[in-house]
Design a protein around this motif. Structure first.
Motif, PDB file in Angstrom:
ATOM      1  N   GLY A  95      83.905  58.337  80.153  1.00 46.99           N
ATOM      2  CA  GLY A  95      82.405  58.339  80.550  1.00 46.99           C
ATOM      3  C   GLY A  95      81.525  59.180  79.392  1.00 46.99           C
ATOM      4  N   ARG A  96      82.160  60.119  78.715  1.00 44.35           N
ATOM      5  CA  ARG A  96      81.604  60.598  77.607  1.00 44.35           C
ATOM      6  C   ARG A  96      81.313  59.732  76.238  1.00 44.35           C
ATOM      7  NH1 ARG A  96      81.777  63.587  81.214  1.00 44.35           N
ATOM      8  NH2 ARG A  96      82.046  65.906  81.510  1.00 44.35           N
ATOM      9  N   LEU A  97      82.184  58.887  76.384  1.00 47.85           N
ATOM     10  CA  LEU A  97      81.553  57.870  75.013  1.00 47.85           C
ATOM     11  C   LEU A  97      80.715  56.962  75.624  1.00 47.85           C
ATOM     12  CD1 LEU A  97      85.576  57.159  74.043  1.00 47.85           C
ATOM     13  CD2 LEU A  97      83.681  58.455  72.686  1.00 47.85           C
ATOM     14  N   ALA A  98      80.787  56.486  76.921  1.00 46.82           N
ATOM     15  CA  ALA A  98      79.512  55.599  77.329  1.00 46.82           C
ATOM     16  C   ALA A  98      78.474  56.260  77.334  1.00 46.82           C
ATOM     17  CB  ALA A  98      80.041  55.097  78.780  1.00 46.82           C
ATOM     18  N   ARG A  99      78.435  57.572  77.597  1.00 44.23           N
ATOM     19  CA  ARG A  99      77.128  58.431  77.530  1.00 44.23           C
ATOM     20  C   ARG A  99      76.607  58.506  76.166  1.00 44.23           C
ATOM     21  NH1 ARG A  99      75.169  63.682  78.002  1.00 44.23           N
ATOM     22  NH2 ARG A  99      77.158  64.826  77.730  1.00 44.23           N
ATOM     23  N   LEU A 100      77.550  58.924  75.107  1.00 44.23           N
ATOM     24  CA  LEU A 100      77.162  58.878  73.855  1.00 44.23           C
ATOM     25  C   LEU A 100      76.351  57.509  73.328  1.00 44.23           C
ATOM     26  CD1 LEU A 100      77.232  60.325  71.171  1.00 44.23           C
ATOM     27  CD2 LEU A 100      79.569  59.740  70.576  1.00 44.23           C
ATOM     28  N   GLU A 101      77.071  56.316  73.648  1.00 40.55           N
ATOM     29  CA  GLU A 101      76.677  54.920  73.305  1.00 40.55           C
ATOM     30  C   GLU A 101      75.189  55.127  73.726  1.00 40.55           C
ATOM     31  OE1 GLU A 101      77.579  50.438  73.146  1.00 40.55           O
ATOM     32  OE2 GLU A 101      78.980  51.742  74.379  1.00 40.55           O
ATOM     33  N   ASP A 102      74.916  55.422  75.186  1.00 43.28           N
ATOM     34  CA  ASP A 102      73.657  55.164  75.920  1.00 43.28           C
ATOM     35  C   ASP A 102      72.537  56.245  75.050  1.00 43.28           C
ATOM     36  OD1 ASP A 102      74.445  53.427  77.664  1.00 43.28           O
ATOM     37  OD2 ASP A 102      74.806  54.899  79.024  1.00 43.28           O
ATOM     38  N   LEU A 103      73.269  57.293  74.622  1.00 40.49           N
ATOM     39  CA  LEU A 103      72.355  58.231  74.168  1.00 40.49           C
ATOM     40  C   LEU A 103      71.853  57.952  72.849  1.00 40.49           C
ATOM     41  CD1 LEU A 103      70.951  61.228  74.316  1.00 40.49           C
ATOM     42  CD2 LEU A 103      73.120  62.213  73.079  1.00 40.49           C
ATOM     43  N   ILE A 104      72.913  57.084  71.917  1.00 41.00           N
ATOM     44  CA  ILE A 104      72.287  56.488  70.886  1.00 41.00           C
ATOM     45  C   ILE A 104      71.364  55.463  70.710  1.00 41.00           C
ATOM     46  CG2 ILE A 104      73.178  55.133  68.652  1.00 41.00           C
ATOM     47  CD1 ILE A 104      75.666  56.753  69.033  1.00 41.00           C
ATOM     48  N   ASN A 105      71.591  54.592  71.837  1.00 38.66           N
ATOM     49  CA  ASN A 105      70.653  53.525  72.243  1.00 38.66           C
ATOM     50  C   ASN A 105      69.426  53.932  72.564  1.00 38.66           C
ATOM     51  OD1 ASN A 105      72.658  51.442  71.526  1.00 38.66           O
ATOM     52  ND2 ASN A 105      73.330  51.565  73.708  1.00 38.66           N
ATOM     53  N   GLY A 106      69.386  55.049  73.551  1.00 40.49           N
ATOM     54  CA  GLY A 106      68.198  55.527  74.025  1.00 40.49           C
ATOM     55  C   GLY A 106      67.428  56.454  72.908  1.00 40.49           C
ATOM     56  N   LEU A 107      68.119  56.827  71.988  1.00 42.68           N
ATOM     57  CA  LEU A 107      67.111  57.349  70.798  1.00 42.68           C
ATOM     58  C   LEU A 107      66.739  56.412  70.034  1.00 42.68           C
ATOM     59  CD1 LEU A 107      69.540  60.536  69.726  1.00 42.68           C
ATOM     60  CD2 LEU A 107      67.344  60.662  70.725  1.00 42.68           C
ATOM     61  N   LEU A 108      67.272  55.534  69.684  1.00 42.93           N
ATOM     62  CA  LEU A 108      66.915  54.371  69.026  1.00 42.93           C
ATOM     63  C   LEU A 108      65.578  53.768  69.540  1.00 42.93           C
ATOM     64  CD1 LEU A 108      70.163  52.626  67.700  1.00 42.93           C
ATOM     65  CD2 LEU A 108      68.384  54.255  66.415  1.00 42.93           C
ATOM     66  N   ALA A 109      65.612  53.454  70.807  1.00 47.33           N
ATOM     67  CA  ALA A 109      64.391  52.978  71.797  1.00 47.33           C
ATOM     68  C   ALA A 109      63.446  53.874  71.537  1.00 47.33           C
ATOM     69  CB  ALA A 109      64.927  52.507  73.051  1.00 47.33           C
ATOM     70  N   TYR A 110      63.626  55.200  71.685  1.00 49.97           N
ATOM     71  CA  TYR A 110      62.644  55.851  71.940  1.00 49.97           C
ATOM     72  C   TYR A 110      62.076  56.234  70.370  1.00 49.97           C
ATOM     73  CZ  TYR A 110      60.087  60.353  73.036  1.00 49.97           C
ATOM     74  OH  TYR A 110      59.351  61.241  73.123  1.00 49.97           O
ATOM     75  N   ALA A 111      62.479  55.951  69.497  1.00 49.49           N
ATOM     76  CA  ALA A 111      62.062  56.285  68.079  1.00 49.49           C
ATOM     77  C   ALA A 111      61.209  54.943  67.890  1.00 49.49           C
ATOM     78  CB  ALA A 111      63.235  56.336  66.994  1.00 49.49           C
ATOM     79  N   ARG A 112      61.482  53.588  68.334  1.00 55.45           N
ATOM     80  CA  ARG A 112      61.028  52.662  67.857  1.00 55.45           C
ATOM     81  C   ARG A 112      59.695  52.276  68.681  1.00 55.45           C
ATOM     82  NH1 ARG A 112      66.534  48.994  67.294  1.00 55.45           N
ATOM     83  NH2 ARG A 112      66.903  49.650  65.026  1.00 55.45           N
ATOM     84  N   ILE A 113      59.474  52.988  69.786  1.00 59.12           N
ATOM     85  CA  ILE A 113      58.186  52.619  70.683  1.00 59.12           C
ATOM     86  C   ILE A 113      57.033  52.997  69.824  1.00 59.12           C
ATOM     87  CG2 ILE A 113      57.068  53.484  72.601  1.00 59.12           C
ATOM     88  CD1 ILE A 113      59.515  54.362  73.752  1.00 59.12           C
ATOM     89  N   GLY A 114      55.962  52.030  69.858  1.00 60.15           N
ATOM     90  CA  GLY A 114      54.819  52.482  68.909  1.00 60.15           C
ATOM     91  C   GLY A 114      54.678  51.721  67.696  1.00 60.15           C
ATOM     92  N   ARG A 115      56.193  51.480  67.369  1.00 55.21           N
ATOM     93  CA  ARG A 115      56.345  51.141  65.665  1.00 55.21           C
ATOM     94  C   ARG A 115      56.595  49.773  65.555  1.00 55.21           C
ATOM     95  NH1 ARG A 115      59.749  52.788  62.621  1.00 55.21           N
ATOM     96  NH2 ARG A 115      61.289  53.602  64.030  1.00 55.21           N
ATOM     97  N   THR A 116      56.694  48.926  66.651  1.00 57.21           N
ATOM     98  CA  THR A 116      57.057  47.628  66.615  1.00 57.21           C
ATOM     99  C   THR A 116      55.851  47.021  67.157  1.00 57.21           C
ATOM    100  OG1 THR A 116      58.358  47.484  69.064  1.00 57.21           O
ATOM    101  CG2 THR A 116      59.547  48.226  66.862  1.00 57.21           C
ATOM    102  N   GLU A 117      55.667  45.562  66.573  1.00 57.76           N
ATOM    103  CA  GLU A 117      54.522  44.688  66.943  1.00 57.76           C
ATOM    104  C   GLU A 117      54.602  44.273  68.412  1.00 57.76           C
ATOM    105  OE1 GLU A 117      52.092  40.786  65.383  1.00 57.76           O
ATOM    106  OE2 GLU A 117      54.046  41.516  64.020  1.00 57.76           O
TER     107      GLU A 117
END
Length: 504
Positions: free
Chosen positions: A328-350
């Motif tokens: 469960g912790r590993l799945a949450r960590l993967e979701d956290l990484i994916n979420g951070l990447l998605a959050y960082a890319r908002i507004g910077r992609t065409e």
């Protein structure tokens, strides 16, 4: 003290109006006095005329009596009685006309006494069955003649007094007849002279103002051109061109502004150049993070799976619980990484604009994140938009997955609805879950914030932050309507014309 044009005009008109007012007042007073004197003259003539008529009636009455005495014709007596009534009426009119002249009132009273004596004498002669001797009749007649002379004398006194008063009133009338036109002419001349002077002053001021307006128009045109250049620079900056410069060397406020704008565009060019480098570095970091962190993460997940598969008979119940917590912790960590990447890319992609049938999009999201134990109500009236499909899909995905993830029963109903406004649509995602207390309505949109214990729900606290950032990029809003135990409704707006389409 220098006066402006408006003040001068107002002052000049005030002076002209004052002169005209004085002219009107003087003319009015003169005309009124002239009218008063005219009335006085007419009044004097009426008094003299009324006194003459009254005296004439007394004489006529005496003639009627003599005619009766000589002829014994009673028709004379009818005229006599009429004369007596008219004489009394004349006295009443003279009383009213002479009320303001005490001396004339005294004379009139004396004359009334004499007239009554005269009529008393005539009554003695007219009495029927009179026992009057010839000598007595002669005495009465002599007395009547004396009384009549006294009446004439009194009439002359009254007339003379009125004529004296008439002479004085005629003199005053002549004075006002002379003064009134002179006053009007002099006042009108003054008013015309002042008006002409005022017109000359105003004409000079207007000519000077017209010349000044021409100079100001030329300056304004030049200023407008310079401002237009500045506006063009601002528009180019808005469109992303930070290398534009203004060639304005004037030493004034606009020149200083142009110099400041040139420095600003240079600073923006340098700053955005550095920012682009940082963005490239961030994109590289995101790629490295996604690749380098996920690889060992997947390796750990694989090792845990091997342990569960190969050592299934040797693992105790507690060890199995630990391995489950680890997954469960590993799945949450993967979701956290994916979420951070998605959050960082908002507004910077065409953003890619395309036609999006919102009903179809929600159904696709339902198939991905809503389990069969939940019932999702989707209306058939959801709109057709030209927008960035991925951004809208992320919003619905996070809101629907949150409604499922935080539901307290593991099953329930989720409703999607839409209302059309003037420039946007208002979507609502409502569930029948446990609800959210009002004090947490703002907190839930902050990154890494979650209202449940991380040991009981594998939540990253990024989903609603991503939703909020996407809506901010679209110049849209989101709010929560919820109370504990009454479910939760997320209400967000989405523009009919996307931000990207407006920019195009």
């Amino acid at each position: 003290m220098q006066l402006n044009l408006n003040t001068k005009i107002l002052l000049g008109f005030a002076v002209a109006a004052g002169v005209l007012l004085l002219t009107a007042v003087a003319s009015f007073l003169s005309i009124r006095q002239l009218a008063v004197q005219t009335r006085h003259v007419e009044h004097t003539y009426r008094v003299i005329q009324e006194a003459e008529q009254m005296t004439s009636r007394v004489r006529d009455a005496e003639s009627r009596v003599r005619g009766f005495l000589l002829t014994a014709d009673t028709s004379y007596l009818q005229t006599y009685n009429t004369s007596q009534r008219e004489i009394e009426q004349s006295f009443e009119r003279l009383d009213r006309m002479m009320a303001d002249n005490p001396r004339q009132v005294v004379r009139l009273d004396s004359m009334r006494v004499l007239v009554r004596q005269k009529f008393n004498n005539m009554e003695l002669l007219l009495k029927p069955n009179r026992a009057v001797t010839s000598s007595s009749a002669q005495t009465i007649l002599d007395t009547g003649r004396q009384t009549m002379r006294a009446i004439y004398t009194m009439f002359e006194d009254i007339k003379q007094s009125e004529l004296t008063l008439l002479a004085e009133r005629n003199r005053q009338q002549n004075i006002y007849e002379t003064i009134t036109p002179i006053t009007i002419i002099v006042s009108a001349t003054l008013a015309i002279l002042i008006t002409l002077w005022l017109f000359q002053k105003i004409s000079r001021e207007i000519s000077a103002n017209e010349k000044l307006q021409q100079e100001l128009a030329a300056i304004n045109q030049a200023t407008s051109q310079r401002i237009q250049i500045i506006e063009n620079l601002a528009n180019q900056v808005v469109q992303g061109d930070y290398k534009v410069k203004i060639k304005d060397k004037e030493k004034d406020s606009l020149g200083n502004l142009a110099t400041s704008l040139n420095r600003m565009t240079q600073t923006l060019d340098d700053t955005f150049g550095a920012l682009q480098n940082r963005n490239r570095e961030l994109d590289q970091f995101a790629y490295v993070t996604s690749h380098d962190l996920k690889a060992p993460l997947r390796g750990v997940v694989t090792v845990v799976k091997w342990i569960e598969d190969e050592l299934a008979t040797e693992l105790s119940e507690q060890m199995r619980q630990y391995l489950g917590m680890m997954k469960g912790r590993l799945a949450r960590l993967e979701d956290l990484i994916n979420g951070l990447l998605a959050y960082a890319r908002i507004g910077r992609t065409e953003q890619k604009l395309e036609e999006v049938q919102v009903q179809q999009l929600v159904e696709e999201v339902r198939d991905m994140v809503v389990p069969p134990s939940f019932h999702l109500e989707i209306p058939t009236s959801l709109p057709l938009l030209v927008t960035d499909r991925l951004s809208l899909q992320q919003v619905f995905t996070n809101l629907l997955s949150n409604a499922v993830k935080y539901h307290h029963r593991g099953q329930g109903t989720i409703r999607v609805s839409c209302a059309e406004a003037k420039k946007e649509y208002e979507f609502t995602v409502a569930d029948d879950g446990p609800g959210i207390a009002p004090e947490y309505h703002e907190k839930i949109f902050l990154i890494f914030q979650t209202l449940r214990d991380r040991n009981t729900a594998e939540s990253t606290g990024i989903g609603l932050s991503i939703v909020k950032k996407i809506l901010d990029e679209q110049k849209s809003t989101i709010r929560v309507v919820s109370e504990p135990g009454q479910g939760t409704a997320f209400i967000f707006t989405w523009p009919k014309v996307s931000v990207t389409e407006k920019a195009i």
